[in-house]
Design an enzyme around this catalytic site. Sequence first.
Site, PDB file in Angstrom:
ATOM      1  N   SER A   1      45.791  42.112  38.935  1.00  0.00           N
ATOM      2  CA  SER A   1      44.461  41.895  39.512  1.00  0.00           C
ATOM      3  C   SER A   1      43.419  41.465  38.488  1.00  0.00           C
ATOM      4  O   SER A   1      42.364  40.958  38.857  1.00  0.00           O
ATOM      5  CB  SER A   1      43.978  43.154  40.234  1.00  0.00           C
ATOM      6  OG  SER A   1      43.677  44.181  39.308  1.00  0.00           O
TER       7      SER A   1
ATOM      8  N   LYS B   1      38.571  47.254  36.358  1.00  0.00           N
ATOM      9  CA  LYS B   1      37.965  46.061  36.940  1.00  0.00           C
ATOM     10  C   LYS B   1      36.800  45.632  36.042  1.00  0.00           C
ATOM     11  O   LYS B   1      36.441  46.316  35.089  1.00  0.00           O
ATOM     12  CB  LYS B   1      37.434  46.318  38.353  1.00  0.00           C
ATOM     13  CG  LYS B   1      38.451  46.807  39.372  1.00  0.00           C
ATOM     14  CD  LYS B   1      39.451  45.738  39.777  1.00  0.00           C
ATOM     15  CE  LYS B   1      40.430  46.271  40.838  1.00  0.00           C
ATOM     16  NZ  LYS B   1      41.522  45.304  41.108  1.00  0.00           N
TER      17      LYS B   1
END
Length: 273
Positions: A45, A106
């Site tokens: 991701s 993230k």
Amino acid sequence: MARGAAKKAKKGGLGETTRFLLLLFLLALLLRSFIVAPFSIPSGSMLPRMMIGDYLFVAKWPYGFSRYSIPFGLLSFQGRFFEETPARGDVAVFRDPAGGNEDIVKRVIGLPGDRIQMRSGTLHLNGKPVPKVRMADYLMPITPNSPCRYVAAERARVVSGEAGKRFCAFARYRETLPGGRSYDVLDQMQDGQADDTAVFRVPQRHFFMMGDNRDDSLDSRFPIQMEGIGFVPADNLIGRALITFFSTDGSAEWLKPWTWFSAARGERIGETF
């Protein structure tokens, strides 16, 4: 006399070893709680900056300390000590807002009070589009732990290189946030699930996080009910990515020690964030 001295020495040796191991454990606990902790990358991701098989050190002090800073859940308390706000563009590790014990990594995109929206795949921050420049395709080596994963499998692009190496090709762009922080993002498709969104208004003491592999990241664009993470509370922050200390392509085998070295991605070791 000699027999008693031997017994005393034996007891003393065991006691010294126990004290040493206890001290070693306490030092490791302090190190992991307040200075740095290791973290491994389990998914794609955050491609292209992070690959599956990367191992990095996370700095624990930049954002202050909460109960999630302490390993093994040894302490439970509310709030943060020495709290600091992350900067836009930081790569942050945090505890999953959905609960459980999973830590997630993230990029910090939105700060408290910011308005975030995606329009046709372009990030908008406080009503203005974030500059996005097309770069050369990102060619990810296909290895045992890094297959050519596309959200829409039929769109996957595999190209061949020298010595029969195969690569997964992704469209790559360079985004530049207000203040000049820039980084590369991947765009697998022009009509991705979260390429067009409503406006997200970031609440106080919360943050809006996104993965760099935009079409393959369940991030703040998705609510917890859709397996996303929603807005990330400040108390869930654990630390800021610091440096990659090891990386493996997944080809190593325990019974073949020489593969431990051939599997290492040496070019990634030492990369900072």
